[in-house]
Design a protein around this motif. Sequence first.
Motif, mmCIF file in Angstrom:
data_model
loop_
_atom_site.group_PDB
_atom_site.id
_atom_site.type_symbol
_atom_site.label_atom_id
_atom_site.label_comp_id
_atom_site.label_asym_id
_atom_site.label_seq_id
_atom_site.Cartn_x
_atom_site.Cartn_y
_atom_site.Cartn_z
ATOM 1 N N SER A 26 79.385 87.214 -44.999
ATOM 2 C CA SER A 26 78.745 87.682 -46.234
ATOM 3 C C SER A 26 77.602 88.647 -45.922
ATOM 4 O O SER A 26 77.454 89.688 -46.581
ATOM 5 N N ASN A 42 83.626 90.658 -37.889
ATOM 6 C CA ASN A 42 82.524 91.283 -38.618
ATOM 7 C C ASN A 42 82.351 92.753 -38.240
ATOM 8 O O ASN A 42 81.929 93.569 -39.066
ATOM 9 N N ILE A 91 84.395 95.408 -40.291
ATOM 10 C CA ILE A 91 84.033 95.704 -41.679
ATOM 11 C C ILE A 91 83.519 97.126 -41.819
ATOM 12 O O ILE A 91 83.787 97.804 -42.813
ATOM 13 N N PHE A 116 79.117 91.933 -44.639
ATOM 14 C CA PHE A 116 79.712 92.698 -45.730
ATOM 15 C C PHE A 116 78.626 93.369 -46.581
ATOM 16 O O PHE A 116 78.766 94.530 -46.982
ATOM 17 N N MET A 138 84.848 99.821 -44.554
ATOM 18 C CA MET A 138 83.983 100.237 -45.660
ATOM 19 C C MET A 138 83.809 101.761 -45.688
ATOM 20 O O MET A 138 83.719 102.360 -46.769
#
Length: 342
Positions: A72, A200, A203, A75, A207
């Motif tokens: 979380s 992780n 990401i 992100f 993105m």
Amino acid sequence: METTSKMPNNNHETPKNSQYSRSVEYNHEQNSIVIQEVIMPFNTEANIVIDEETESSNKSFHFSREFCVQFSISFTVNLLSFIYGTHIGWIGPTILKLSANNSAIPLTTSEISWLAAMLPLGGSLGPIIAAILVNTIGRKNVILLAAAPEIITWILIVCSINNYYLCIAQFIKGSIGGITVVVIPIYVGEISSPQFRGINGMIMSSMILAGIFFEIVLVPYVSLSANAWISSVVPLILLIASFWIPESPYYFLIKNQQENARKSLKVIRQNNYIDKQLEHLKRIVEEERKEVKNFTEIFRLKNNRAGGPRLHTKGPCDIGGFSEIFATIISSTTLIMNDIKK
């Protein structure tokens, strides 16, 4: 010539957490060979943190509390990577719109060239800013420092009456992109446990691609001002969400703030081994401090000076690589938009 052997008792098995070593030496005075075999214990102190982390995380790898918290956080901060992607995706279709006859801000060929060049030009400055500030004000604050001007750049685009406004906005966006590619990998790598670091880390690229796709789809169907207001929502969300994002425990240890590092580690790791993990991180920070004590060592040490020519030539090559990427995106977008019009 005599041969002397010093061996452990073969009737006993090698103890757990130990290793077997054998050495052969020649004694010139006695004209003999000495063979020595020793059982040495492993230094398990450095591995205890990793073993405990692996044991706790193997119970539920993808849906453990530790993974969910770290994913979380990763992100959320990678919304800055999404913003960087919007910079790349915005320029191509926007230049196509501004070069039309009915454009609100008509641009000449020279002005279009300057507008396209501002993004990679600002991108060459961003990494320098990030490298200076990342250990000065912290990783989290650098991310916030990059997100706040992003809103200002969209306001500049809304208020733009000529190419100068757009060029200033694009230069700032380029600097934000340069900061992004430096601070995001550092922060995500430091807050992620080893077993989650790969997931992780992916990401960021996802993105960036999402941001490019978002702008390429959005720009042709809305006005310049509407696009700016819509895109400014993303940095606003990042600024609001930053209130619950912890600072990297590495940064706190660099600043000798052990209590803050413990609190940050407690939020990130979500386990019962915080003190041992903190000691492990402290050893890592101390080792890093011993490696390079001063920036001038880059030029004073012989091996570093040997890499000087590569250091000096890398910058222009990187800028050229950025230019190739943007040129490809601009030309591809032009072709797509022309096909749509037909």
